[in-house]
Design a protein around this motif. Structure first.
Motif, PDB file in Angstrom:
ATOM      1  N   ALA A  63       0.836  -1.201   0.000  1.00  0.00           N
ATOM      2  CA  ALA A  63       0.000   0.000   0.000  1.00  0.00           C
ATOM      3  C   ALA A  63       0.871   1.252   0.000  1.00  0.00           C
ATOM      4  CB  ALA A  63      -0.921  -0.002   1.222  1.00  0.00           C
ATOM      5  N   CYS A  64       2.084   1.138   0.514  1.00  0.00           N
ATOM      6  CA  CYS A  64       2.970   2.308   0.595  1.00  0.00           C
ATOM      7  C   CYS A  64       4.341   2.106  -0.051  1.00  0.00           C
ATOM      8  CB  CYS A  64       3.202   2.695   2.056  1.00  0.00           C
ATOM      9  SG  CYS A  64       1.709   3.172   2.939  1.00  0.00           S
ATOM     10  N   ASN A 129       1.968  10.330   2.758  1.00  0.00           N
ATOM     11  CA  ASN A 129       2.550   9.852   4.015  1.00  0.00           C
ATOM     12  C   ASN A 129       3.060  10.995   4.884  1.00  0.00           C
ATOM     13  OD1 ASN A 129       2.714   6.717   4.142  1.00  0.00           O
ATOM     14  ND2 ASN A 129       3.136   7.236   2.010  1.00  0.00           N
ATOM     15  N   ALA A 132       6.767  12.047   4.583  1.00  0.00           N
ATOM     16  CA  ALA A 132       7.835  11.044   4.677  1.00  0.00           C
ATOM     17  C   ALA A 132       7.772  10.115   3.464  1.00  0.00           C
ATOM     18  CB  ALA A 132       7.693  10.241   5.955  1.00  0.00           C
ATOM     19  N   PRO A 135      10.534   4.082   1.721  1.00  0.00           N
ATOM     20  CA  PRO A 135      11.581   3.698   0.770  1.00  0.00           C
ATOM     21  C   PRO A 135      11.215   2.436  -0.019  1.00  0.00           C
ATOM     22  CG  PRO A 135      12.229   3.123   3.016  1.00  0.00           C
ATOM     23  CD  PRO A 135      10.957   3.912   3.123  1.00  0.00           C
ATOM     24  N   TYR A 150      17.616  -6.469  11.832  1.00  0.00           N
ATOM     25  CA  TYR A 150      17.110  -5.118  12.069  1.00  0.00           C
ATOM     26  C   TYR A 150      15.691  -4.964  11.529  1.00  0.00           C
ATOM     27  CZ  TYR A 150      15.992  -0.265  11.375  1.00  0.00           C
ATOM     28  OH  TYR A 150      15.307   0.923  11.367  1.00  0.00           O
ATOM     29  N   ILE A 151      15.442  -5.441  10.308  1.00  0.00           N
ATOM     30  CA  ILE A 151      14.116  -5.252   9.706  1.00  0.00           C
ATOM     31  C   ILE A 151      13.054  -5.925  10.577  1.00  0.00           C
ATOM     32  CG2 ILE A 151      12.677  -5.642   7.656  1.00  0.00           C
ATOM     33  CD1 ILE A 151      14.967  -3.631   7.197  1.00  0.00           C
ATOM     34  N   ALA A 183       7.858   7.801  10.735  1.00  0.00           N
ATOM     35  CA  ALA A 183       6.604   8.216  10.113  1.00  0.00           C
ATOM     36  C   ALA A 183       5.739   7.025   9.726  1.00  0.00           C
ATOM     37  CB  ALA A 183       6.908   9.071   8.877  1.00  0.00           C
ATOM     38  N   PRO A 185       3.350   3.987  10.285  1.00  0.00           N
ATOM     39  CA  PRO A 185       2.507   3.541  11.400  1.00  0.00           C
ATOM     40  C   PRO A 185       2.790   2.082  11.760  1.00  0.00           C
ATOM     41  CG  PRO A 185       1.231   3.656   9.360  1.00  0.00           C
ATOM     42  CD  PRO A 185       2.611   4.137   9.029  1.00  0.00           C
ATOM     43  N   LEU A 188       1.432  -3.909  11.257  1.00  0.00           N
ATOM     44  CA  LEU A 188       1.147  -5.347  11.360  1.00  0.00           C
ATOM     45  C   LEU A 188       0.185  -5.601  12.521  1.00  0.00           C
ATOM     46  CD1 LEU A 188       4.647  -6.933  10.670  1.00  0.00           C
ATOM     47  CD2 LEU A 188       2.650  -6.876   9.157  1.00  0.00           C
ATOM     48  N   LEU A 214      11.865 -10.282   1.894  1.00  0.00           N
ATOM     49  CA  LEU A 214      12.671  -9.127   1.496  1.00  0.00           C
ATOM     50  C   LEU A 214      14.164  -9.472   1.455  1.00  0.00           C
ATOM     51  CD1 LEU A 214      10.804  -6.269   3.416  1.00  0.00           C
ATOM     52  CD2 LEU A 214      10.717  -6.774   0.954  1.00  0.00           C
TER      53      LEU A 214
END
Ligand code: HEC
Length: 255
Positions: A63-64, A129, A132, A135, A150-151, A183, A185, A188, A214
């Protein structure tokens, strides 16, 4: 001696400076190490996990976030057959053209198309957004220090800010994001998707699976690279053994 001192000073200084930079970045804790199937010398991707992760990406993140470097046909590497890849692609619409009249037109995506982006350009993405930019996620696992660990930590790191912290408007608290204000939200949700293979759609499972997906997107050649490494080592072992035999033979003739 003078030279030595200068070097020692330079090292001490750069270490001190490094520490200072890390702190300025907001003292995000080290993400906990996870036991990914693609870790280690013989690591491989878990197809089922990556397929579930694709589902999370498509149903939630897309969606983003765009995924520009991956084409639908690349999904065959995750165990989807040709018809499945076609069906996934056909759910999306791409703008193509110009046609013979000079008009752009829309058509369903085909396997050769790259993943369709949610926004036509960066400005539109920012406008939607609060300024923001979400990426592109194609390389994000490799681009962030801490990689997949990290992700995962970031995706599960949302929560209430500490009492003494004031969030900027439109920002959310995240334990692992540098500076702790992000930025994006907390997206999940428990049961936010439904996995066909019966895997419970906990926040943790969704985060782990989309990260797995990913990680594959960022480095689809990982398995080939590791296999090649194993072959090279095997070759070197055999070669060493052969050279040893040759050496013994040569010397036995000489004696
Ligand atoms: C509602 C829009 C939206 C959705 C949905 C969304 N994100 Fe984000 N995401 C953002 C924005 C905006 C940023 C940039 C945040 C910033 O720079 O403060 C971001 C940043 C990120 C980052 C970069 C973090 C960093 O260290 O720089 C990652 C990774 C990420 N998102 C992954 C995901 C994944 C995976 C999903 C799906 C589970 C997802 N996002 C869903 C809006 C979204």
């Amino acid at each position: 001696m003078g030279m030595f001192k200068t070097t020692a000073l330079a090292i001490a200084f750069s270490l001190g400076l490094g520490g200072g930079l890390a702190q300025a970045a907001g003292e995000a804790p080290e993400p906990p190490a996870r036991n990914w199937s693609f870790n280690g010398f013989f690591g491989t991707f878990d197809r089922a996990a990556a397929q579930r992760g694709l589902q999370v990406y498509l149903e939630v993140c897309a969606a983003c976030h765009s995924l520009n470097l991956v084409a639908y046909r690349n999904l065959s590497e995750l165990g989807f057959n040709e018809d499945e890849v076609k069906a996934i692609a056909a759910r999306y619409t791409v703008t193509d053209g110009p046609d013979d009249n000079g008009e752009m037109f829309e058509r369903p995506a085909i396997p050769a198309d790259h993943f369709v982006s949610p926004f036509p350009n960066e400005q539109a993405a920012r406008a939607a957004n609060g300024g923001a930019y979400p990426p592109d996620l194609s390389l994000v696992v490799k681009a962030r220090e801490g990689g997949a660990d990290y992700i995962y930590a970031f995706l599960t790191g949302f929560g209430e800010p500490p009492a003494d912290m004031e969030l900027q408007p439109g920002m959310n608290y995240n334990e692992y994001f540098p500076g702790h204000q992000v930025a994006m939200p907390n997206i999940l949700m428990e049961g936010g998707v439904e996995f066909a293979d019966g895997t419970p759609a906990t926040v943790e499972n969704q985060a782990a699976d989309v990260t797995h997906f990913l990680a594959w997107a960022a480095e689809p050649e990982l398995e080939a690279r590791k296999q090649m490494g194993a072959k090279v080592i095997l070759f070197l072992i055999i070669f060493t053994g052969m050279m040893y035999a040759v050496k013994r033979k040569v010397w036995s003739d000489l004696h």
